[in-house]
Design a protein around this motif. Structure first.
Motif, PDB file in Angstrom:
ATOM      1  N   SER A 115      48.826  45.375  32.648  1.00 30.98           N
ATOM      2  CA  SER A 115      49.548  46.314  33.543  1.00 30.98           C
ATOM      3  C   SER A 115      48.268  47.304  33.751  1.00 30.98           C
ATOM      4  O   SER A 115      48.195  47.909  35.169  1.00 30.98           O
ATOM      5  CB  SER A 115      50.532  47.111  33.008  1.00 30.98           C
ATOM      6  OG  SER A 115      50.122  47.821  31.866  1.00 30.98           O
ATOM      7  N   LEU A 116      47.215  47.328  33.234  1.00 29.07           N
ATOM      8  CA  LEU A 116      46.052  48.275  33.767  1.00 29.07           C
ATOM      9  C   LEU A 116      44.960  47.445  34.450  1.00 29.07           C
ATOM     10  O   LEU A 116      44.052  48.183  34.674  1.00 29.07           O
ATOM     11  CB  LEU A 116      45.514  48.988  32.370  1.00 29.07           C
ATOM     12  CG  LEU A 116      46.545  50.074  31.363  1.00 29.07           C
ATOM     13  CD1 LEU A 116      45.776  50.311  30.327  1.00 29.07           C
ATOM     14  CD2 LEU A 116      46.846  51.121  32.491  1.00 29.07           C
ATOM     15  N   LEU A 117      45.102  46.220  34.398  1.00 25.82           N
ATOM     16  CA  LEU A 117      44.051  45.508  34.971  1.00 25.82           C
ATOM     17  C   LEU A 117      44.557  45.107  36.513  1.00 25.82           C
ATOM     18  O   LEU A 117      45.709  45.084  36.702  1.00 25.82           O
ATOM     19  CB  LEU A 117      43.794  44.206  34.392  1.00 25.82           C
ATOM     20  CG  LEU A 117      43.464  44.144  32.816  1.00 25.82           C
ATOM     21  CD1 LEU A 117      43.488  42.805  32.191  1.00 25.82           C
ATOM     22  CD2 LEU A 117      41.966  44.952  32.700  1.00 25.82           C
ATOM     23  N   PRO A 118      43.589  44.807  37.209  1.00 24.61           N
ATOM     24  CA  PRO A 118      43.571  44.433  38.673  1.00 24.61           C
ATOM     25  C   PRO A 118      44.164  43.121  38.822  1.00 24.61           C
ATOM     26  O   PRO A 118      43.915  42.191  37.611  1.00 24.61           O
ATOM     27  CB  PRO A 118      42.175  44.473  39.369  1.00 24.61           C
ATOM     28  CG  PRO A 118      41.696  45.496  38.571  1.00 24.61           C
ATOM     29  CD  PRO A 118      41.869  45.165  37.028  1.00 24.61           C
ATOM     30  N   LEU A 119      44.993  42.835  39.624  1.00 25.19           N
ATOM     31  CA  LEU A 119      45.567  41.417  39.782  1.00 25.19           C
ATOM     32  C   LEU A 119      44.676  40.383  39.516  1.00 25.19           C
ATOM     33  O   LEU A 119      44.827  39.099  38.964  1.00 25.19           O
ATOM     34  CB  LEU A 119      46.307  41.370  41.020  1.00 25.19           C
ATOM     35  CG  LEU A 119      47.640  41.899  41.401  1.00 25.19           C
ATOM     36  CD1 LEU A 119      48.055  41.961  42.771  1.00 25.19           C
ATOM     37  CD2 LEU A 119      48.654  41.670  40.290  1.00 25.19           C
ATOM     38  N   PRO A 120      43.536  40.385  40.038  1.00 27.93           N
ATOM     39  CA  PRO A 120      42.299  38.930  40.034  1.00 27.93           C
ATOM     40  C   PRO A 120      42.003  38.895  38.538  1.00 27.93           C
ATOM     41  O   PRO A 120      41.677  37.974  38.142  1.00 27.93           O
ATOM     42  CB  PRO A 120      41.160  39.428  40.821  1.00 27.93           C
ATOM     43  CG  PRO A 120      41.814  40.307  41.940  1.00 27.93           C
ATOM     44  CD  PRO A 120      42.825  41.323  41.095  1.00 27.93           C
ATOM     45  N   LEU A 121      42.076  39.938  37.639  1.00 32.72           N
ATOM     46  CA  LEU A 121      41.750  40.023  36.292  1.00 32.72           C
ATOM     47  C   LEU A 121      42.639  39.784  35.273  1.00 32.72           C
ATOM     48  O   LEU A 121      42.477  39.637  33.931  1.00 32.72           O
ATOM     49  CB  LEU A 121      40.888  41.232  36.011  1.00 32.72           C
ATOM     50  CG  LEU A 121      39.720  41.752  36.941  1.00 32.72           C
ATOM     51  CD1 LEU A 121      39.205  42.826  36.369  1.00 32.72           C
ATOM     52  CD2 LEU A 121      38.513  40.500  36.594  1.00 32.72           C
TER      53      LEU A 121
END
Length: 599
Positions: A55-61
């Motif tokens: 949940s803390l990562l951007p969607l591409p990662l």
């Protein structure tokens, strides 16, 4: 009576039964060492890092996995990934974060010291909760300290055998409680009692082994027991690899301690100390134990039952009727002068030997796998120290070798303190190993020396104080860890200064080589410091030679006892010459009276 000189030789000395008994009392050291050193495995910090939070990562990662996911989720640090932080991305499309936040999904742990899990990974005692680890270590050592004090006083009052049995039952119950601990608080509280019970078992075993030995074998039996302690220390990592989980390992350790109940059930494997029974004037129980020892050693005391020189008859004549058992407490130790001084000095040296060891261990970082290198190095140096003491102490004396080891400990510490920046790594490692070796020898010899100069009636209390002092020094390390190891330099300076000071205090100790164990407080007070350069026979210092003076066979105390026994014999049995003696005295009186009248 002189137990070593008059009683023990007449019951077979260190015969077959005594040798087998000493060998049987070596084995429990293996199980006790497993319990003691398990603390190192349970509290060894494993490799860990935050569990990634998608949940803390951007969607591409968010679809990354493996090391790529860790690179994106964990901020970098000097040692690789940060252990206590997660990366936080401000913008949805940002590829590299510039902020961090605490772990939100827990931690992932690696194996440690052969265990897949220990109490750190069980209850997440890392990062902000890391302070609980040194707190648990301090609590465990306080348990040992309290056990030495409490059970030491108890074995002087109730005897060695019942205190060992009671402490062993507590060890088993507490060991089961540790294995089924539900949370950190329960674990810490039960470990305190577990350490106390282990201390009681160790102390009673140590004293019993010493008191059943004759004078020439005391040191050897004690040092071999130390080697069995090292054997348990070396066995523990293998058991950890086989167990995998810390709860299973604790169950295995407790099972080995359950096997020690055979010592409680079989009286011949752990008899009551006849030396303590005689010192406390429990003559009836002492006779039974001495009879058991003599039969096991192949000596028949019944054959001289009606002999005037019978051992039991002599014990009764000295007692002069029924006597009541007389016990002493630790308060009697504080009322003495010489005994208290000797205990204070030896407790001080034991405190220094354990406290200064951390100063050498700091210089071992970076050599091989940190845990296993330090662990096996400590075990190896402890074994070498036992062998060194076994080969030198009987030859040169207790005081001289303790002085030598203390000097080596202080000099090694001062060299590291002053020249660390200028020494080659190999020389620094060699000095650190020499310091560890010398400090081990100081602790072991201080404890053994104290057991020899303390009288039998308070040997448990006094030796408990010395052992407690050594654990105070051992507890200084986790206490520093509570403050993130701040103040290490001051710790090093203070203990180096103490080591130099202890060199001067050791000169005030007596020499116990070739001397019987003191039985009463009066015997303990008579052990005063001998002249340092006067008699080679007393000190036997290295590099000093002097002529030996023959020992006199005259003993005023034995002579007075002989006179007392002779008078009692004459008063009980009429002699055939008593009438002639009275007639002779009467005729001499008449001659003197006639001579007076003539004058």
């Amino acid at each position: 009576m002189d137990f070593d000189g008059r009683i023990l030789p007449r019951t077979g000395g260190f015969g077959r039964f005594s040798r087998l008994l000493a060998a049987a009392l070596w084995l429990p050291n293996v199980a006790l060492a497993l319990g003691f050193f398990s603390e190192l495995l349970y509290t060894e910090e494993p490799e860990h890092h935050c569990r990634p939070d998608p949940s803390l990562l951007p969607l591409p990662l968010r679809n990354l996995s493996g090391s790529d996911l860790l690179d994106a989720a964990l901020p970098p640090s000097s040692a690789g990934w940060s252990r206590c932080q997660l990366s936080r991305y401000q913008e949805p499309g940002e590829q590299r974060s510039n902020e961090s936040s605490p772990c939100t999904q827990g931690w992932e742990y690696g194996s440690s010291a052969g265990l897949r899990s220990n109490i750190i990974s069980q209850w997440d005692l890392v990062c902000k909760e890391r302070w609980k680890i040194p707190l648990e270590k301090v609590s465990y050592l306080i348990g040992w300290l309290g056990g030495f004090l409490v059970f030491g006083c108890a074995c002087d009052r109730f005897g060695r055998r019942p205190v060992f049995a009671f402490s062993l039952v507590l060890v088993i119950l507490a060991g089961v409680g540790v294995a089924v601990s539900l949370d950190y608080i329960m674990f810490v509280l039960i470990r305190v009692f577990y350490g106390s019970a282990l201390a009681g078992s160790f102390l009673t075993l140590y004293i019993t082994r010493l008191e059943i030995c004759d004078l020439p074998h005391r040191l050897m039996i004690t040092m071999i027991a130390g080697l069995f302690w090292v054997a348990g220390e070396l066995l523990l990592p293998g058991l950890a690899v086989l167990s995998k989980e810390w709860r299973i390992l604790q169950g295995v350790i407790t099972t080995s301690q359950v096997l020690l109940l055979v010592y409680w059930g079989c009286h011949s494997l752990f008899p009551e100390s006849p030396r303590w029974l005689l010192a406390t004037q429990q003559l009836d129980r002492a006779k039974k134990e001495l009879q058991r020892f003599s039969e096991g050693n192949g000596v028949n005391l019944d054959s001289e039952m009606y002999d005037e020189d019978n051992l039991f008859t002599e014990m009764d004549s000295i007692a002069e009727g029924p006597v009541q058992a007389r016990y002493h407490s630790v308060c009697d130790l504080f009322r003495t002068r010489v005994i208290w001084k000797n205990s204070l000095i030896l407790g001080f040296t034991a405190f220094i030997g354990t406290g200064i060891r951390h100063c050498y261990l700091q210089n071992l970082q970076g050599y091989g796998p940190t845990f296993y290198f330090v662990y096996f190095l400590m075990a190896a140096t402890e074994a070498v120290s036992c062998l060194f003491l076994c080969g030198t102490v009987n030859k040169f004396g207790r005081r001289a070798i303790l002085l030598l080891c203390t000097i080596l400990t202080g000099v090694s510490s001062l060299l590291l303190l002053a020249l660390t920046e200028y020494l080659f790594p190999g020389i620094e490692l060699a000095i650190s190993i020499l310091g560890i070796l010398a400090s081990h020898a100081v602790v072991m010899l201080s404890i053994f020396f104290a057991s020899e100069v303390l009288p039998t009636v308070i040997r448990g209390s006094g030796l408990g104080l010395v052992l407690a002092a050594s654990f105070v020094g051992r507890a200084t390390v986790p206490i520093m860890d509570l403050h993130n190891r701040k103040g290490f330099f001051l710790h090093h300076v203070v203990f180096s200064s103490f080591a130099i000071l202890s060199v001067l205090s050791i000169m005030l100790l007596p020499e116990s080589k070739r001397k019987s164990l003191p039985e009463s407080l009066r015997d303990g007070e008579s052990l005063r410091r001998p002249p340092l350069f006067l008699s080679h026979a007393k000190d036997d210092l290295p590099l000093l030679s002097s002529s030996r003076t023959p020992h006199s066979d005259y003993n005023p105390e034995n002579y007075s006892r002989l006179m007392t026994a002779t008078k009692k014999m004459l008063s009980r049995e009429p002699s055939p010459y008593q009438a002639d003696r009275r007639l002779l005295e009467h005729l001499q009186g008449e001659d003197n009276q006639a001579l007076t009248l003539d004058t």
